[in-house]
Design an enzyme around this catalytic site. Structure first.
Site, mmCIF file in Angstrom:
data_model
loop_
_atom_site.group_PDB
_atom_site.id
_atom_site.type_symbol
_atom_site.label_atom_id
_atom_site.label_comp_id
_atom_site.label_asym_id
_atom_site.label_seq_id
_atom_site.Cartn_x
_atom_site.Cartn_y
_atom_site.Cartn_z
ATOM 1 N N CYS A 94 -31.626 65.958 41.215
ATOM 2 C CA CYS A 94 -30.540 67.051 41.368
ATOM 3 C C CYS A 94 -30.681 67.192 39.618
ATOM 4 O O CYS A 94 -30.382 68.176 39.524
ATOM 5 C CB CYS A 94 -29.612 66.697 41.573
ATOM 6 N N GLU A 147 -21.584 65.311 45.454
ATOM 7 C CA GLU A 147 -22.917 65.536 44.404
ATOM 8 C C GLU A 147 -23.494 65.922 45.137
ATOM 9 O O GLU A 147 -24.945 65.916 45.942
ATOM 10 C CB GLU A 147 -22.970 64.289 44.383
#
Length: 491
Positions: A299, A265
């Protein structure tokens, strides 16, 4: 740039005192001290937050062996669920204690740290529920002319050992997102937290043991790249490597890990697309929340605000006025909304990107001032599309405004980049919302919400340079941490 004065660090103005903490490494539930430690300092004023023990290669080997041996007698679904529920209860009791430590490690304001503990509780609760759920399937074999009077059944069993690596920006919730699904699935885990924020993670490990987690199910530690981290990734006994962090490190892990399951990720460069029919008050609120919450260090944070040219002036005015209310300063002050970024060097990088964008024709409408690791919430207009600020992931409280002609322009611009994690569109046009959802090459598209909105058990993950397409979230992570076994019986 604005002339707002940044507050003096807490060490000078007499804020509440903090006693530095020390955390050991945990090898199969055993507290380990080696005489070697890592210092963690408060980004706001540089004071000592605490120290954490460093381990050697022999401790890594001990952790993996304990996981393999303990896995021979797996926990029942009821035992796993009970441990997770107990952990959730303990975390709720100690929410303020954990929040204070998160703030002292990250420089995030207390509002964000408390919010993170709440999200982490959700992860534990959802994992406790899913631990009780059997997702096995049954297939009848007599549906084909070539079939037989049999049934095929599926069941799941956990991987041998998970190797997990977590980032600094959510030092509790990112760890919970790896560990809670692993516990629910019955998979032993060895975890290396960020060296910038290890204390919260190690404290969480101790809480899990207190909740009844057997030692062999979890080891958590820090160590050097050559002695611990690379061997952990390469070891053939670890069946899964799950990593959250930068694109560069993620790709390096992919090359090093070899033949095993990978969940990467990675970074994001999420747009907030604002079309001419949008509710501008909502758009301004989402722009502020997405750009400045968690000091912009998510993010999935809004990294680019793509505004249709016909409403550019009206949106910008509302955005700037609302952004003025996002106070930056002492992270421990109750009225602070935006604390520091993780280091002074990170703040300097962001500051430099602002200056570079100005040289290219952009204009700072609000903020831009930096003091140490504290950077004001900053609104920048007329940002060129090739400015480093928006071409790369800028991990901080920046709100860059990029003009777009229409939805086609926004989709083409975003899809031409290398990231594909999350996105959002603000519109009252259902057709436009559906087009964005279908055509943006990204893992998530939210309509009239920030790019990062999700629940802790729903699928989450990116494509392209934002990840391999493997999803996190409790349900998907549990699937990833297990193998499917099929068997058939006469019927």
């Amino acid at each position: 740039m604005s002339t707002t004065t940044l507050e003096t660090p807490a060490a000078v103005n007499g804020a509440a005192t903090f006693t530095p903490v020390h955390m050991p490494a945990y090898i199969a539930g055993r507290a380990v001290e080696t005489g070697r430690t890592l210092e963690v300092r408060y980004p706001y004023d540089g004071s000592l937050t605490g120290t954490a023990a460093l381990i050697g290669h022999e401790h890594l080997d001990e952790a993996i062996k304990a996981a393999l041996e303990g896995g021979k007698k797996p926990l029942s679904r009821h035992e796993r669920s009970t441990i997770l529920r107990k952990a959730a209860a303990l975390l709720a009791e100690r929410r303020e204690e954990f929040a204070r430590l998160i703030t002292r490690e990250t420089g995030l304001c207390m509002k964000e740290s408390r919010y993170e503990t709440g999200r982490s509780s959700d992860v534990l609760e959802f994992a406790a529920m899913e631990a009780l759920r059997d997702d096995g399937q049954v297939f009848s074999c007599d549906i084909s002319p070539m079939g037989k009077p049999r049934k095929i059944f599926t069941t799941r069993y956990p991987v041998n050992v998970i190797a997990a690596i977590t980032p600094f920006n959510h030092p509790l919730n990112q760890v919970a997102h790896k560990l809670a699904p692993a516990i629910a699935a019955g998979a032993p885990t060895i975890l290396k937290p960020s060296e910038r924020t290890p204390l919260t993670a190690l404290k969480f490990a101790a809480l899990l043991y207190e909740a009844g987690l057997p030692g062999w199910m979890l080891s958590m530690f820090l160590g050097t790249l050559d002695e611990v981290i690379n061997p952990m990734i390469e070891d053939e006994r670890t069946e899964v490597v799950t990593f959250t962090g930068s694109v560069e490190i993620g790709k390096a892990i992919a090359k090093r890990a070899g033949y095993k399951k990978l969940c990467l990720e990675l970074g994001g460069n999420s747009p907030l697309i604002v079309l001419e029919d949008a509710d501008l008050d909502l758009a301004a609120k989402l722009a502020c929340e997405g750009s400045f919450r968690n000091s912009g260090q998510r993010c999935t944070a809004v990294k680019r605000i793509l505004v249709q040219e016909s409403i550019l002036e009206a949106f910008t005015e509302k955005f700037v006025e609302l952004a003025k209310t996002y106070k930056s300063g002492d992270p421990e002050a109750e009225d602070t909304v935006v604390g520091t970024v993780i280091t002074e060097d990170s703040a300097k990088l962001l500051e430099r990107r602002v200056h570079d964008a100005v040289k290219m024709g952009a204009k700072v409408l609000l903020g831009g001032n930096r003091k140490g690791a504290l950077l004001e919430p900053t609104v920048i207009a007329n940002v060129p599309r090739d400015a480093e600020m928006v071409h790369e992931e800028s991990f901080g409280p920046l709100g860059p405004i990029v003009t777009i002609k229409d939805l086609d322009d926004a989709i083409n611009y975003y899809n031409s980049g290398r990231f594909g994690l999350s996105s959002a569109i603000v519109t009252n046009n259902l057709q436009a919302a559906m087009r964005a959802s279908k055509e943006l090459k990204t893992g998530t598209t939210n309509v009239n919400e920030v790019p990062g909105y999700r629940l802790e058990h729903t699928p989450f993950g990116g494509v392209r340079d934002s990840g391999l397409g493997i999803k996190e979230g409790v349900v998907e992570a549990m699937k990833f941490f297990t193998h499917v076994k099929t068997f058939s019986l006469p019927w």
